[in-house]
Design a protein around this motif. Structure first.
Motif, PDB file in Angstrom:
ATOM      1  N   GLN A  99       0.953  -1.127   0.153  1.00  0.00           N
ATOM      2  CA  GLN A  99      -0.077  -0.039   0.058  1.00  0.00           C
ATOM      3  C   GLN A  99       0.783   1.168   0.068  1.00  0.00           C
ATOM      4  OE1 GLN A  99      -2.926   2.605   2.794  1.00  0.00           O
ATOM      5  NE2 GLN A  99      -2.251   0.656   3.572  1.00  0.00           N
ATOM      6  N   GLY A 100       1.855   1.128   0.673  1.00  0.00           N
ATOM      7  CA  GLY A 100       2.957   2.304   0.900  1.00  0.00           C
ATOM      8  C   GLY A 100       3.326   2.768  -0.431  1.00  0.00           C
ATOM      9  N   ILE A 101       3.347   2.015  -1.317  1.00  0.00           N
ATOM     10  CA  ILE A 101       3.821   2.279  -2.740  1.00  0.00           C
ATOM     11  C   ILE A 101       2.844   2.633  -3.713  1.00  0.00           C
ATOM     12  CG2 ILE A 101       4.434   0.101  -3.675  1.00  0.00           C
ATOM     13  CD1 ILE A 101       7.092   2.738  -3.080  1.00  0.00           C
ATOM     14  N   VAL A 102       1.722   1.979  -3.485  1.00  0.00           N
ATOM     15  CA  VAL A 102       0.626   2.370  -4.416  1.00  0.00           C
ATOM     16  C   VAL A 102       0.142   3.583  -4.709  1.00  0.00           C
ATOM     17  CG1 VAL A 102      -1.953   1.716  -4.853  1.00  0.00           C
ATOM     18  CG2 VAL A 102      -0.454  -0.182  -3.805  1.00  0.00           C
ATOM     19  N   HIS A 103       0.195   4.365  -3.641  1.00  0.00           N
ATOM     20  CA  HIS A 103      -0.149   5.787  -3.744  1.00  0.00           C
ATOM     21  C   HIS A 103       0.868   6.496  -4.792  1.00  0.00           C
ATOM     22  CE1 HIS A 103      -1.721   9.697  -3.220  1.00  0.00           C
ATOM     23  NE2 HIS A 103      -1.096   9.935  -1.884  1.00  0.00           N
ATOM     24  N   GLY A 104       2.104   6.354  -4.283  1.00  0.00           N
ATOM     25  CA  GLY A 104       3.254   7.046  -5.273  1.00  0.00           C
ATOM     26  C   GLY A 104       2.906   6.434  -6.612  1.00  0.00           C
ATOM     27  N   THR A 105       2.776   5.165  -6.678  1.00  0.00           N
ATOM     28  CA  THR A 105       2.654   4.511  -8.289  1.00  0.00           C
ATOM     29  C   THR A 105       1.544   5.165  -8.912  1.00  0.00           C
ATOM     30  OG1 THR A 105       3.578   2.405  -7.016  1.00  0.00           O
ATOM     31  CG2 THR A 105       2.778   2.398  -9.339  1.00  0.00           C
ATOM     32  N   THR A 106       0.361   5.252  -8.118  1.00  0.00           N
ATOM     33  CA  THR A 106      -0.813   5.834  -8.894  1.00  0.00           C
ATOM     34  C   THR A 106      -0.542   7.209  -9.405  1.00  0.00           C
ATOM     35  OG1 THR A 106      -2.116   4.610  -7.258  1.00  0.00           O
ATOM     36  CG2 THR A 106      -3.469   6.260  -8.437  1.00  0.00           C
ATOM     37  N   ILE A 107       0.246   8.093  -8.472  1.00  0.00           N
ATOM     38  CA  ILE A 107       0.562   9.525  -9.005  1.00  0.00           C
ATOM     39  C   ILE A 107       1.375   9.326  -9.951  1.00  0.00           C
ATOM     40  CG2 ILE A 107       1.961  11.403  -8.066  1.00  0.00           C
ATOM     41  CD1 ILE A 107       0.893  11.064  -5.487  1.00  0.00           C
ATOM     42  N   THR A 108       2.376   8.277 -10.134  1.00  0.00           N
ATOM     43  CA  THR A 108       3.203   8.070 -11.280  1.00  0.00           C
ATOM     44  C   THR A 108       2.619   7.820 -12.337  1.00  0.00           C
ATOM     45  OG1 THR A 108       4.913   7.547  -9.547  1.00  0.00           O
ATOM     46  CG2 THR A 108       5.322   7.198 -12.124  1.00  0.00           C
TER      47      THR A 108
ATOM     48  N   SER B 199       7.075  -3.549  -6.378  1.00  0.00           N
ATOM     49  CA  SER B 199       6.589  -3.831  -8.067  1.00  0.00           C
ATOM     50  C   SER B 199       5.133  -4.066  -8.020  1.00  0.00           C
ATOM     51  CB  SER B 199       7.590  -4.440  -8.711  1.00  0.00           C
ATOM     52  OG  SER B 199       7.702  -5.696  -7.787  1.00  0.00           O
ATOM     53  N   GLY B 200       4.594  -4.814  -7.046  1.00  0.00           N
ATOM     54  CA  GLY B 200       3.491  -5.455  -7.023  1.00  0.00           C
ATOM     55  C   GLY B 200       2.335  -4.593  -6.789  1.00  0.00           C
ATOM     56  N   ALA B 201       2.777  -3.364  -6.537  1.00  0.00           N
ATOM     57  CA  ALA B 201       1.654  -2.271  -6.526  1.00  0.00           C
ATOM     58  C   ALA B 201       1.393  -1.718  -7.981  1.00  0.00           C
ATOM     59  CB  ALA B 201       2.444  -0.915  -5.818  1.00  0.00           C
ATOM     60  N   GLN B 202       2.168  -1.997  -8.730  1.00  0.00           N
ATOM     61  CA  GLN B 202       1.808  -1.347 -10.146  1.00  0.00           C
ATOM     62  C   GLN B 202       0.607  -1.796 -10.833  1.00  0.00           C
ATOM     63  OE1 GLN B 202       5.883  -1.204 -12.573  1.00  0.00           O
ATOM     64  NE2 GLN B 202       5.865  -2.826 -11.355  1.00  0.00           N
ATOM     65  N   PRO B 203       0.232  -3.233 -10.930  1.00  0.00           N
ATOM     66  CA  PRO B 203      -1.233  -3.351 -11.167  1.00  0.00           C
ATOM     67  C   PRO B 203      -2.266  -2.679 -10.522  1.00  0.00           C
ATOM     68  CG  PRO B 203      -0.195  -5.430 -10.336  1.00  0.00           C
ATOM     69  CD  PRO B 203       0.918  -4.269 -10.447  1.00  0.00           C
ATOM     70  N   LYS B 204      -2.222  -2.628  -9.085  1.00  0.00           N
ATOM     71  CA  LYS B 204      -3.246  -2.076  -8.231  1.00  0.00           C
ATOM     72  C   LYS B 204      -3.468  -0.765  -8.631  1.00  0.00           C
ATOM     73  CE  LYS B 204      -6.016  -2.422  -4.682  1.00  0.00           C
ATOM     74  NZ  LYS B 204      -6.912  -3.608  -4.583  1.00  0.00           N
TER      75      LYS B 204
ATOM     76  N   ALA C 148      -5.965   3.977 -11.254  1.00  0.00           N
ATOM     77  CA  ALA C 148      -5.704   5.042 -12.610  1.00  0.00           C
ATOM     78  C   ALA C 148      -6.669   4.618 -13.593  1.00  0.00           C
ATOM     79  CB  ALA C 148      -4.615   5.286 -12.746  1.00  0.00           C
ATOM     80  N   LYS C 149      -7.472   3.555 -13.488  1.00  0.00           N
ATOM     81  CA  LYS C 149      -8.350   3.081 -14.616  1.00  0.00           C
ATOM     82  C   LYS C 149      -7.812   2.627 -15.938  1.00  0.00           C
ATOM     83  CE  LYS C 149     -12.369   5.778 -12.678  1.00  0.00           C
ATOM     84  NZ  LYS C 149     -11.905   5.969 -11.440  1.00  0.00           N
ATOM     85  N   GLY C 150      -6.765   2.344 -15.914  1.00  0.00           N
ATOM     86  CA  GLY C 150      -5.953   1.899 -17.156  1.00  0.00           C
ATOM     87  C   GLY C 150      -5.731   0.138 -17.194  1.00  0.00           C
TER      88      GLY C 150
ATOM     89  N   TRP D 219      -7.783  10.196  -3.515  1.00  0.00           N
ATOM     90  CA  TRP D 219      -6.836   8.913  -2.997  1.00  0.00           C
ATOM     91  C   TRP D 219      -7.399   8.730  -1.555  1.00  0.00           C
ATOM     92  CZ3 TRP D 219      -3.804   4.879  -3.607  1.00  0.00           C
ATOM     93  CH2 TRP D 219      -3.378   4.308  -2.592  1.00  0.00           C
ATOM     94  N   ILE D 220      -7.428   9.469  -0.742  1.00  0.00           N
ATOM     95  CA  ILE D 220      -7.672   9.136   0.654  1.00  0.00           C
ATOM     96  C   ILE D 220      -9.225   8.938   0.482  1.00  0.00           C
ATOM     97  CG2 ILE D 220      -8.103  11.720   1.333  1.00  0.00           C
ATOM     98  CD1 ILE D 220      -6.455   8.906   3.426  1.00  0.00           C
ATOM     99  N   LYS D 221     -10.173   9.726  -0.188  1.00  0.00           N
ATOM    100  CA  LYS D 221     -11.616   9.167  -0.110  1.00  0.00           C
ATOM    101  C   LYS D 221     -11.838   7.865  -0.586  1.00  0.00           C
ATOM    102  CE  LYS D 221     -13.937  13.382  -0.686  1.00  0.00           C
ATOM    103  NZ  LYS D 221     -14.700  14.508  -1.494  1.00  0.00           N
ATOM    104  N   ALA D 222     -10.915   7.334  -1.515  1.00  0.00           N
ATOM    105  CA  ALA D 222     -11.359   6.061  -1.949  1.00  0.00           C
ATOM    106  C   ALA D 222     -10.452   4.639  -1.219  1.00  0.00           C
ATOM    107  CB  ALA D 222     -10.910   5.999  -3.641  1.00  0.00           C
ATOM    108  N   ALA D 223      -9.638   5.435  -0.306  1.00  0.00           N
ATOM    109  CA  ALA D 223      -8.536   4.349   0.111  1.00  0.00           C
ATOM    110  C   ALA D 223      -9.027   3.062   0.633  1.00  0.00           C
ATOM    111  CB  ALA D 223      -7.430   5.191   1.389  1.00  0.00           C
TER     112      ALA D 223
END
Ligand SMILES: NC(=O)c1ccc[n+]([C@@H]2O[C@H](COP(=O)([O-])OP(=O)(O)OC[C@H]3O[C@@H](n4cnc5c(N)ncnc54)[C@H](O)[C@@H]3O)[C@@H](O)[C@H]2O)c1
Length: 701
Positions: free
Chosen positions: A250-259, A288-293, A298-300, A521-525
């Motif tokens: 999760q720690g990285i999902v947010h950063g990855t979503t932003i990226t 890296s496991g955060a990328q698909p999530k 990000a709806k992609g 992000w925080i609303k959907a977390a």
């Protein structure tokens, strides 16, 4: 609770009620006994009687065999070092056993001493303690070793292939014992996982000070890690592994979503998100496991290759990746159909990333965005698996023919780069994901450099995270509810949303987009169900956001809205914490990206402004010797004392980095630091004068 239950169920027969009450009492007693045993075991530290010898659990993932790097005398030294933790009467048994571990695995993990109890985050009060701060640290480090979370739990590796919490189980046992015994007038000192001891200090001092992998600079080559780690005198703490701040992917999902959101906006400025675009990458490991999530958020469409089937199926089981394919044609047909339907889907390829890229070229499919998250910061010891061999064969070669393995990795990187080059010529946007891909590809001799010696592709920090987030002070702020209660987390999410929405009303236009993304992000977390392990949340925020959210949490603890204290922290991938020329500081261009003053100042400054623990590491993300990173943890307990500390420490923790980025002439940081000085007139930062380009270019050398 029982009384309420009886009142509402008056039709229940008396004998049934008696059975129900007996069951409740029995369950409560069982739990109490379990907790008493846990406390007893932790307080015992290294057991005085030798526990039975243990075999490794074959059902979980294990570190690959490490390089056999020590000579005979050094191996003896490693055994001598390991035996320091045990009384002499155990030495004859343990010496032979540790020698066997060293020969078989390349390291001494002391498997025999893995505790019988389950290691995981629990309510703060479940840990034995005299100091609440020390109990919170027990919670945090236990989470890093939780079997559901850690990458190789029995080797004490949390993520990134070699990100260690401790070097061996004796260090774990001793550290937990010290934390259980210590008071608020002591500080525990950890040298690369080794608890040096408890030292008298005072209530405002950090309870724990951690260093990981700090070396004399000339001894920081990859083989130095192999050697000194095998000797048992240092470890690679990654960022949040050895600093006890990992909160699962999760720690990285947010950063990855932003990226990925901003990567999509980069190639298509009108794009709201990643919808209808394909992102191809590799790795389903710790981060890296955060990328698909993140791509789904990000709806992609995300296609991710992973060579270790265990990692692939683990992520699938956790719901982090939707579908798995072994057949590349079927996989690509699926991705094309998803693009046609504008469907958000994440697809794993159970195989090597190079095979995936080459198949995409063969099928002539247009990929919008590409990246890579193999662990290339650790290329020779399991971070990158060469194409053309199975995972198992690669592991064998790594241990038995390390030189040949190195050649295979380099050949694979050349093929890997060639494929990416072909696709970028066809229009794909590729960025380095901070895993040292560009660096290792260039070292392998791949065609990755422009004529002027600069890499052909940007790092995600140069293009995205640096100018959009770090230079404005936005970074991976996080918190953990020490009640371990999901309800507390829901309350904190609401508090944080309210705080950000209020701040956004007066935010300058320069940061409005970030604020909006973070509020979304925080609303959907909660709905995104990302909690694995401790009840934790990550939320990118700038100095103002971090301070105001922290203050609101502290008030909520004081008035009982939150049932227990909250730990604050961040990962080190932030505006200030990390000096890393190929990642966090890759958008600093005054030459200072190769210095490490900022990270050191960050930790020293945090430690005297109220941090509960601080840590400074050599290595993390891009590799041993390539980065210095620092971090902190702070326990909010609802007191006024903590309110003063949180304001002072968080203001420094963010603005230290903004000042440095401003001095490097980054215009976003210049804007942000001027704003910070207006907010707090006690801040007075040295401002750069900007030399005229014409003047500089007129100089002749
Ligand atoms: N996610 C981020 O925001 C972020 C930021 C900075 C750096 N990184 C870097 O990304 C890298 C990955 O981090 P991690 O925690 O996921 O590491 P990890 O070791 O847990 O995962 C990497 C995965 O890549 C797989 N892999 C290796 N070679 C492969 C190949 N040829 N084909 C397919 N799969 C292969 C491995 O089996 C492993 O599961 C690290 O170098 C890390 O420092 C990530």
């Amino acid at each position: 609770m029982v009384i309420l239950f009886l009142q509402r169920n008056t039709i229940l027969r008396k004998d049934i009620v008696v059975i129900i009450i007996a069951n409740i009492v029995h369950t409560k007693n069982k739990k109490r006994n379990r907790m008493t045993n846990l406390k007893k075991n932790i307080l015992e530290g290294i057991p005085s009687n030798l526990p039975p010898k243990k075999k490794r659990d074959p059902k979980i993932s294990h570190s690959p065999k490490r390089k056999d790097i020590l000579n005979k005398e050094e191996k003896k030294l490693a055994i001598r070092n390991a035996l320091r933790y045990f009384p002499k009467n155990m030495h004859s048994v343990l010496a032979a056993e540790f020698a066997e571990e060293l020969e078989t695995y390349g390291r001494i993990y002391m498997y025999r001493f893995i505790p019988e109890y389950e290691i995981k985050a629990r309510h703060l009060e479940d840990f034995p303690h005299k100091s609440k701060q020390a109990a919170a640290i027990q919670l945090m480090l236990s989470n890093n070793l939780d079997r559901a979370i850690a990458q190789h739990p029995e080797e004490l590796i949390t993520y990134g292939g070699n990100g260690a919490v401790f070097q061996n189980w004796a260090q774990y046992l001793l550290c937990m014992q010290y934390l259980a015994e210590m008071t608020d007038k002591q500080t525990l000192v950890l040298y690369s996982g080794h608890p040096m001891g408890l030292f008298p200090s005072h209530k405002d001092a950090p309870r724990v000070v951690i260093t990981n992998g700090m070396m004399i600079p000339n001894y920081s080559r990859p083989d130095d890690w192999e050697k000194f780690n095998a000797l048992g005198v240092t470890q690679y703490g990654q960022m949040t592994a050895g600093s006890f701040m990992y909160i699962g992917p999760q720690g990285i999902v947010h950063g990855t979503t932003i990226t990925v959101l901003n990567a999509a906006r980069k190639i298509d400025p009108k794009a709201e998100n990643l919808n209808g675009k394909i992102f191809v990458t590799s790795g389903l490991g710790g981060m890296s496991g955060a990328q698909p999530k993140a791509s789904i958020i990000a709806k992609g469409i995300c296609i991710v290759a992973e060579i270790n089937s265990q990692a692939t199926y683990k992520r699938h089981k956790q719901g982090w990746v939707d579908e798995i394919y072994k057949d590349l044609d079927k996989l690509l047909d699926r991705a094309i159909a998803a693009r046609d339907n504008k469907e958000a889907v994440s697809i794993a390829y159970d195989g090597n990333i190079v095979d995936l890229w080459e198949k995409i070229i063969e099928r002539n499919i247009l990929i919008d965005i590409g990246s890579d998250q193999t662990s290339l910061h650790n290329p020779w010891a399991g971070g990158y698996y060469p194409v053309g061999m199975t995972y198992e064969d690669a592991n064998q070669m790594m241990a038995n023919q390390p030189e040949q393995f190195k050649k295979e990795v380099q050949l694979s990187l050349i093929r890997h780069t060639n494929a990416i080059n072909k696709l970028t010529e066809r229009g794909m946007y590729f960025f380095d994901y901070g895993n040292a891909f560009l660096l290792e590809a260039s070292r392998a001799g791949a065609d990755i450099l422009e004529g002027n010696g600069v890499f052909r592709y940007p790092s995600y920090v140069q293009d995205i995270m640096g100018p959009i987030c770090f230079d404005y002070g936005f970074g991976p702020f996080r918190w953990i509810c020490t009640s371990n209660d999901p309800n507390d987390l829901i309350i904190t999410d609401k508090i944080a949303t309210n705080v950000l929405e209020e701040i956004m009303q007066n935010s300058p236009t320069e940061i409005k987009l970030q604020m909006r993304d973070n509020i979304n992000w925080i609303k959907a977390a909660g709905e995104n169900k990302m909690v694995i392990g401790s009840q934790a949340r990550i939320l990118y925020a700038d100095a103002e956001g971090r301070m105001k959210i922290a203050e609101a949490f502290n008030n909520a603890i004081a008035d009982g809205t939150l049932s227990a204290p909250v730990v604050l922290g961040r990962d080190h991938h932030d505006v200030s914490g990390t000096d890393s020329p190929y990642r966090e500081t890759s958008n600093i261009c005054d030459g200072s990206q190769f210095t490490a003053d900022m990270a050191i100042h960050n930790v020293i400054g945090d430690s005297f402004r109220g941090a509960t623990w601080v840590s400074i590491h050599n290595g993390g993300g891009v590799g041993w010797g390539e980065v210095v990173n620092g971090g902190f943890g702070m326990l909010l307990d609802g007191t006024k004392d903590v309110e003063i500390k949180l304001k002072s420490m968080l203001f420094w923790d963010v603005n230290n980095g903004i000042s440095r980025r401003n001095w490097a002439r980054n215009k976003e940081a210049n804007f942000a630091i001027k704003r910070a000085m207006e907010i707090n007139p006690e801040l007075k930062v040295t401002m750069p004068n900007i030399a005229d380009d014409d003047l500089i270019n007129s100089l002749e050398f």
